[in-house]
Design a protein around this motif. Structure first.
Motif, PDB file in Angstrom:
ATOM      1  N   LEU A 342      21.541  44.587  13.152  1.00  0.00           N
ATOM      2  CA  LEU A 342      20.516  43.871  12.051  1.00  0.00           C
ATOM      3  C   LEU A 342      19.149  43.559  13.336  1.00  0.00           C
ATOM      4  O   LEU A 342      18.135  44.102  13.113  1.00  0.00           O
ATOM      5  CB  LEU A 342      21.241  42.623  11.403  1.00  0.00           C
ATOM      6  CG  LEU A 342      21.894  42.639  10.299  1.00  0.00           C
ATOM      7  CD1 LEU A 342      22.608  41.228   9.782  1.00  0.00           C
ATOM      8  CD2 LEU A 342      21.802  43.304   9.583  1.00  0.00           C
ATOM      9  N   HIS A 356      18.029  44.173   3.274  1.00  0.00           N
ATOM     10  CA  HIS A 356      19.567  43.641   3.571  1.00  0.00           C
ATOM     11  C   HIS A 356      18.856  42.394   3.671  1.00  0.00           C
ATOM     12  O   HIS A 356      19.742  41.191   3.666  1.00  0.00           O
ATOM     13  CB  HIS A 356      19.778  43.961   4.851  1.00  0.00           C
ATOM     14  CG  HIS A 356      19.997  45.628   5.015  1.00  0.00           C
ATOM     15  ND1 HIS A 356      20.655  46.349   4.125  1.00  0.00           N
ATOM     16  CD2 HIS A 356      19.991  45.947   5.869  1.00  0.00           C
ATOM     17  CE1 HIS A 356      21.102  47.164   4.379  1.00  0.00           C
ATOM     18  NE2 HIS A 356      20.541  47.489   5.575  1.00  0.00           N
ATOM     19  N   GLY A 362      21.816  46.809   0.154  1.00  0.00           N
ATOM     20  CA  GLY A 362      21.178  47.451   0.653  1.00  0.00           C
ATOM     21  C   GLY A 362      21.151  48.590   0.836  1.00  0.00           C
ATOM     22  O   GLY A 362      21.714  49.973   0.244  1.00  0.00           O
ATOM     23  N   LEU A 387      26.899  47.491   4.838  1.00  0.00           N
ATOM     24  CA  LEU A 387      25.292  46.658   4.260  1.00  0.00           C
ATOM     25  C   LEU A 387      25.340  47.729   2.590  1.00  0.00           C
ATOM     26  O   LEU A 387      24.320  47.067   2.251  1.00  0.00           O
ATOM     27  CB  LEU A 387      23.846  47.554   5.184  1.00  0.00           C
ATOM     28  CG  LEU A 387      24.319  46.917   6.819  1.00  0.00           C
ATOM     29  CD1 LEU A 387      23.320  47.030   7.217  1.00  0.00           C
ATOM     30  CD2 LEU A 387      23.993  45.545   5.826  1.00  0.00           C
ATOM     31  N   ILE A 439      26.250  38.391   5.113  1.00  0.00           N
ATOM     32  CA  ILE A 439      25.074  38.720   4.642  1.00  0.00           C
ATOM     33  C   ILE A 439      23.623  38.167   5.237  1.00  0.00           C
ATOM     34  O   ILE A 439      23.190  37.441   6.225  1.00  0.00           O
ATOM     35  CB  ILE A 439      24.484  40.693   4.581  1.00  0.00           C
ATOM     36  CG1 ILE A 439      25.704  41.273   4.530  1.00  0.00           C
ATOM     37  CG2 ILE A 439      23.265  40.893   4.652  1.00  0.00           C
ATOM     38  CD1 ILE A 439      25.202  42.815   3.936  1.00  0.00           C
TER      39      ILE A 439
END
Length: 454
Positions: A342, A356, A362, A387, A439
């Motif tokens: 990330l 995201h 995502g 993701l 997330i």
């Protein structure tokens, strides 16, 4: 041009092992035709200035004649040649052991007096442009046509009076040849018995205004090249070509114009990125003064950075961000591999990262991370898969559902174990919590710290 007097510490911090490249460039200089001009391509943040600085130290230690011109520092000047003269004189004053002598002073004074018409008369600038286009011998209409055809100017913007001044005779061409000769005399005054050529290094050109860039290139081509000089111009070729295409109206026109200035285009090899990134991460934590080592949870970050398309400067910024996380939200480092990816997406792939940040599904990781030949492939594949999962997928029982749910099924057994490692399913046991929740809380904590970084 900047004098470098520290002769004993060249390449001490050469984390990309680029000294052999400098040695290679010196061999090229020794075996090239005098007056050759080489473009050395490297993207923004890829260590051009570090390379030039360390190479200058090496040249200094060898007592090899060289000049360095930092174009960006002089971009404010409306006359690149004037900036060049000023820099040469400044270097002579600062580096008296290497350059100061009556011969050098006299040669630079002669060159300055010869260059005065260039600095005082903007018209001579047009001569350099005409020389670049190969139209100086033509009639007025021919010259005008060449200028328009090459995209230098519209037909109405160059007056007949100005064109007549350059087409009446070859005076201007002779003037440029005389100026080139005086610069060659100056270079001869700084040469030694061991070296019959001076290396001239131009840095930071890609950060300058387009007008400054192309006027300097024209000055180099028509005034400064001689049998006793070899030029190495360090810049991002993509930036240069973009500037030229805008000025000349097309990509082809810009490339054709640029091709007149360089004998050969080379590049700085992007080598040993992984080791560079390991050192950058270690330095970020050592900078705290606590003699701390990077936490093992982010131990894979250098490998991920090395595989990315981030510049070296961007890799350093990611490393520094992890140090900030360690200082302010150390528990966030527990997210390990997912956090690393990330952070890399945030720095180098903002469009992907933004997918995201949203409540929607995502897009996973860019394809360059998903090369099966890379050592990082399995963890990249697991992160990308995670993701891309539906944000409403519940963490509870995720691994079991991967085995049975056709909507999220994967056939690689190693992916199950990697996913378990990525989300730390045994530690992260919160009934009803979703992938989206998982997330979102990581991204939110990243952004809270990101909001205080410059």
């Amino acid at each position: 041009m900047t004098a470098v007097n520290d002769q004993s510490h060249a390449w001490q911090n050469d984390r990309l092992n680029r000294q052999p490249t400098a040695d290679l460039f010196e061999k090229i200089a020794d075996n090239s035709q005098g007056g050759s001009v080489y473009l050395i391509h490297a993207g923004f943040g890829m260590g051009k200035s570090f390379f030039v600085g360390e190479w200058c130290k090496q040249l200094e230690a060898q007592k090899r004649p060289y000049l360095r011109f930092d174009a960006w520092k002089h971009d404010f000047s409306t006359q690149p040649l004037a900036a060049l003269l000023s820099s040469i004189q400044s270097q002579i004053r600062k580096d008296s052991d290497r350059l100061e002598s009556r011969a050098v002073a006299g040669a630079i004074k002669k060159f300055a007096s010869k260059a005065a018409p260039v600095l005082l008369k903007g018209g001579v600038r047009v001569t350099a442009r005409l020389l670049s286009l190969g139209a100086i011998d033509g009639e007025i209409d021919t010259i005008r046509e060449a200028l328009v055809q090459e995209g230098v100017s519209s037909a109405d913007s160059i007056t007949d009076e100005l064109l007549s001044a350059f087409s009446e005779s070859r005076y201007q061409v002779d003037f440029h040849e005389g100026l080139k000769g005086s610069f060659s005399d100056f270079i001869s005054s700084i040469l030694t018995e061991d070296f019959d050529r001076a290396i001239v290094l131009i840095d930071e050109l890609d950060r300058c205004r387009p007008q400054f860039v192309f006027e300097l290139l024209e000055d180099i081509k028509h005034i400064l090249t001689s049998e006793n000089t070899i030029f190495f111009i360090f810049c991002d070729l993509d930036v240069l070509e973009s500037q030229a295409s805008k000025i000349f109206g097309s990509k082809e026109g810009g490339e054709k114009y640029l091709s007149k200035f360089f004998n050969l285009k080379l590049q700085l090899p992007d080598t040993n990125r992984s080791q560079f990134c390991k050192n950058a991460l270690a330095d970020a934590f050592l900078a705290t003064g606590a003699d701390r080592k990077p936490p093992f949870e982010i131990g894979k970050l250098p490998d991920i950075l090395a595989q990315s398309s981030l510049s070296l400067r961007q890799c350093i910024e990611v490393a520094k961000f992890t140090q900030l996380i360690d200082a302010c939200d150390r528990d966030l480092l527990q997210e390990g591999i997912l956090l690393c990816y990330l952070l890399v997406l945030r720095e180098g792939y903002p469009d992907v990262y933004r997918t995201h940040q949203s409540a929607h599904q995502g897009t996973g990781l860019p394809s360059r991370f998903l090369d099966p030949r890379q050592d990082t492939f399995q963890m990249a594949n697991a992160v990308s898969h995670l993701l891309r999962l539906d944000r409403g997928t519940e963490i509870d029982g995720l691994i079991e559902r991967l085995e049975h749910d056709d909507t999220v099924r994967v056939n690689d057994p190693s992916l199950y174990h990697m996913l378990r490692h990525v989300i730390k399913i045994d530690r992260f046991w919160r009934p009803r919590e979703t992938i989206g929740d998982f997330i979102d809380q990581i991204v939110g904590r990243i952004e809270r710290l990101g909001s205080i970084r410059m």
